[in-house]
Enzyme design. Sequence first.
Site, mmCIF file in Angstrom:
data_model
loop_
_atom_site.group_PDB
_atom_site.id
_atom_site.type_symbol
_atom_site.label_atom_id
_atom_site.label_comp_id
_atom_site.label_asym_id
_atom_site.label_seq_id
_atom_site.Cartn_x
_atom_site.Cartn_y
_atom_site.Cartn_z
ATOM 1 N N CYS A 82 90.075 19.835 8.289
ATOM 2 C CA CYS A 82 89.885 20.339 9.659
ATOM 3 C C CYS A 82 90.906 21.435 10.002
ATOM 4 O O CYS A 82 90.854 22.513 9.437
ATOM 5 C CB CYS A 82 89.913 19.177 10.639
ATOM 6 S SG CYS A 82 89.155 19.539 12.237
ATOM 7 N N HIS A 83 91.836 21.183 10.938
ATOM 8 C CA HIS A 83 92.869 22.179 11.251
ATOM 9 C C HIS A 83 94.084 22.071 10.323
ATOM 10 O O HIS A 83 94.995 22.897 10.399
ATOM 11 C CB HIS A 83 93.331 22.036 12.696
ATOM 12 C CG HIS A 83 92.334 22.520 13.712
ATOM 13 N ND1 HIS A 83 91.382 21.698 14.268
ATOM 14 C CD2 HIS A 83 92.133 23.744 14.261
ATOM 15 C CE1 HIS A 83 90.644 22.384 15.124
ATOM 16 N NE2 HIS A 83 91.072 23.632 15.140
ATOM 17 N N GLU B 189 85.118 25.865 16.813
ATOM 18 C CA GLU B 189 86.156 26.129 17.828
ATOM 19 C C GLU B 189 85.518 26.649 19.110
ATOM 20 O O GLU B 189 85.901 26.258 20.217
ATOM 21 C CB GLU B 189 87.175 27.141 17.282
ATOM 22 C CG GLU B 189 88.533 27.082 17.927
ATOM 23 C CD GLU B 189 89.338 25.846 17.549
ATOM 24 O OE1 GLU B 189 89.315 24.885 18.344
ATOM 25 O OE2 GLU B 189 89.976 25.839 16.484
#
Length: 219
Positions: free
Chosen positions: A126-127, A157
Amino acid sequence: MSSKKILFVVTSHGTIGDHKTGLWLEEFAVPYNEFKKQGYEIKVASIAGGDVPLDPNSLEGDTGQFEEAKAILKDTPPLTRDDAHGFDAIFLPGGHGTVFDFPNSHDLQVVVCQFAEDDKVIGSVCHGPSGLVMAACANGAPIVKGKKVSAFTDSEEAEMNLTEEVPFLLETRLRELGAEFVKGENWADFAVADGKLVTGQNPQSSLSVAKKVIEVLEA
């Protein structure tokens, strides 16, 4: 029992705009539980040390299956450059907190580069790959250059309405660094391994990334 050792590095950053963020629990706890099942030895460090902030949204639907993982997130040691050695893999879970403190951590950059230079497994979801955007090999090239990489997408996002809140868009940044960015549909389970680099797109990909990390480690 396996003697493999895994280093988790998690965010210490707890705000985005005027609301709370931090680590996305599932992205840590699902791989943590999976590695535990394999008998791996695990160390969890955070960027600043101490109690790890959890994104409140990631606690919805928590049915108690992550209690051990949550307990580990209390009073974590801070990451140091010494953590560059003595592990078989590093794992970087996401949560929006990571886009704020991962790229600015020189210790994380040193540790990730050492894992890359030692040809050890680097897993992220993910991030979490925001911890890869500053990491450059000894020759100065980004470690993601020419590699198949996934991460939270620009369109995901945008669906979160957080495009203006984050310091950079992770998909865009990884592409700029020369990564071959690959992805599935928004919110679909998608993970990819390119050599020893294993990445996943979003929280739904947490288990897939963990299983690919195990595959690479056991190969």
